[in-house]
Enzyme design. Sequence first.
Site, PDB file in Angstrom:
ATOM      1  N   ASN A  24       3.124   3.463 -11.437  1.00  0.00           N
ATOM      2  CA  ASN A  24       3.672   2.790 -10.257  1.00  0.00           C
ATOM      3  C   ASN A  24       2.544   2.422  -9.290  1.00  0.00           C
ATOM      4  O   ASN A  24       1.659   3.245  -9.029  1.00  0.00           O
ATOM      5  CB  ASN A  24       4.646   3.770  -9.572  1.00  0.00           C
ATOM      6  CG  ASN A  24       5.509   3.136  -8.510  1.00  0.00           C
ATOM      7  OD1 ASN A  24       6.176   2.141  -8.770  1.00  0.00           O
ATOM      8  ND2 ASN A  24       5.501   3.705  -7.307  1.00  0.00           N
TER       9      ASN A  24
ATOM     10  N   HIS B  88       5.741  -4.255  -1.999  1.00  0.00           N
ATOM     11  CA  HIS B  88       5.684  -4.223  -0.534  1.00  0.00           C
ATOM     12  C   HIS B  88       5.028  -5.523  -0.106  1.00  0.00           C
ATOM     13  O   HIS B  88       3.807  -5.687  -0.236  1.00  0.00           O
ATOM     14  CB  HIS B  88       4.825  -3.045  -0.056  1.00  0.00           C
ATOM     15  CG  HIS B  88       5.422  -1.697  -0.325  1.00  0.00           C
ATOM     16  ND1 HIS B  88       6.575  -1.259   0.273  1.00  0.00           N
ATOM     17  CD2 HIS B  88       5.004  -0.676  -1.107  1.00  0.00           C
ATOM     18  CE1 HIS B  88       6.846  -0.032  -0.135  1.00  0.00           C
ATOM     19  NE2 HIS B  88       5.914   0.344  -0.980  1.00  0.00           N
TER      20      HIS B  88
END
Length: 502
Positions: free
Chosen positions: A214, A251
């Site tokens: 991740n 993000h």
Amino acid sequence: MAARPSNLPGTARRTRSTRVRALLGGAACTLAVVGTIAVVVPDASAAASTLGAAAAQSGRYFGTAIAAGRLNDSTYTNIAGREFNMVTAENEMKPDATEPNRGQFNFSSGDQIYNWATARGMKVRGHTLAWHSQQPGWMQSLSGSSLRQAMIDHINGVMAHYRGKLAYWDVVNEAFNEDGSRRNSNLQNTGNDWIEVAFRTARNADPSVKLCYNDYNIENWSYGKTQGVYNMIRDFKSRGVPIDCVGLQTHFTGGSSLPSSFQTTLSNFAALGVDVALTEVDVTNASTSQYAGLTQACVNVPRCVGITVWGVRDSDSWRSGESPLLFDGGGNKKGAYNSVLNVLNSASPTPTGTATASPTGSPTASPTTSPTASPTTGTARRIVGAQSGRCIDVPNGSTSNGTRVQLYDCNGQSNQSWTYTSGRQLTILGSLCLDAAGSGNGAAIQTYSCNGQSNQQWNVNSNGSITSVQSGRCLDVWSTSNGAQVQLWDCSGQANQRFSLS
Ligand code: G3I
């Protein structure tokens, strides 16, 4: 392996009409005849009204980060319980929370979230096991072999507690620099192999959960960090290091907004044979176009299994000053919510998108459908379904002529090891061949003694389809489940007809 997102419970289940479409090989027909039964397939006109249900129509999930400290806020829990079907603990399963003192584990907050989610039929993503940040103080002070051992012990301790319970684990988080080199950290300083050691440890600790890498800023295909992570995954796959998925945190801040190459990035990661997911989505001021675009990129890629936003309301966000989520501080749906819901509702019932069988490493690569026999001949390989992640399997390794092949969890055994020959046969278990028992739609795919005939010859195409030389029809599976049978069907380009030889 963990259940596929398409098996999500409760409101996340597929509608009957979409299930029937899947049974029909994903064809967009309105009337079909299966055996002697005429089936009327309704148009996919009923839009789902929550994010989780809308995502489930194409076999995906829609999740959120949950903070244990907010579970007594009824506005928060009402929205979260209604809209989502996957949950990530925002902080409660991180190393500082789960092993505050060496060898003493604490799962109280993590379990609070796990219990809240699973009581509502949601699945849970574990986050995260090995990370340079949010380490307990005792771990920060370690180095070298003692830190390496502490990491291994931590993975074993936490995964033992959640064994068999989670859908995914973020095994390693944020291990790369922006230029694609490895981040300098105490874990990196234990040796460059720390990441693969973490993954191997994790596989042994819980073989049922999908193991993910991740990171953030890996959405733009031409970015150095994206290439660094891609090369690591490719290397892991080529050497058999266990890894099942890549999480792209997504993000999007003022400095990094939705890149035009996002779908390419997802497709190219997926083509390595891993699931991809958007794991921590938030966007500065919740730009409706960026939210729609990132959702569209995911639904266009068959192995993009789901999207998770990093919090429920703007006021719950680590970036609350930027109002980056789908609900405002009062719990009202924002414009971005509607843009995401609309894209999810317009997705094909079975995932479709850029073919994933032929990664090139080039951001501008465009898949073709030409046969690509030569690169894959001679070596035993798995045939992995793009939609299911499962392997084409000869049940119980039977060597009887006429054994019908099926999808099953990949296990590396000889009854899943196919060799593509220069004569376009797919051989297995000695002298057996993949064989079409007929040439029409629905013909059974079985194993049979190799005889050189055209019903045992296959073109392995670069768009992921495998076509019969005799009929021109495609290998097709009716569902993603263990035991799903393989048949011939008119080629549709859908994900249930795409496979990779890996
Ligand atoms: O709970 C304490 C509180 O008791 C204390 O008074 C307060 C004082 O600062 O801190 C509180 O803890 C904070 C915690 O969030 C819970 O709110 C920590 O300081 C703060 O550092 C922590 O931030 C988290 C951050 O990870 C830490 O790295 C964010 O909530 C969390 O959203 C964020 O999540 C990360 C992902 O794990 C990985 N990817 C990036 C993402 C955003 O940074």
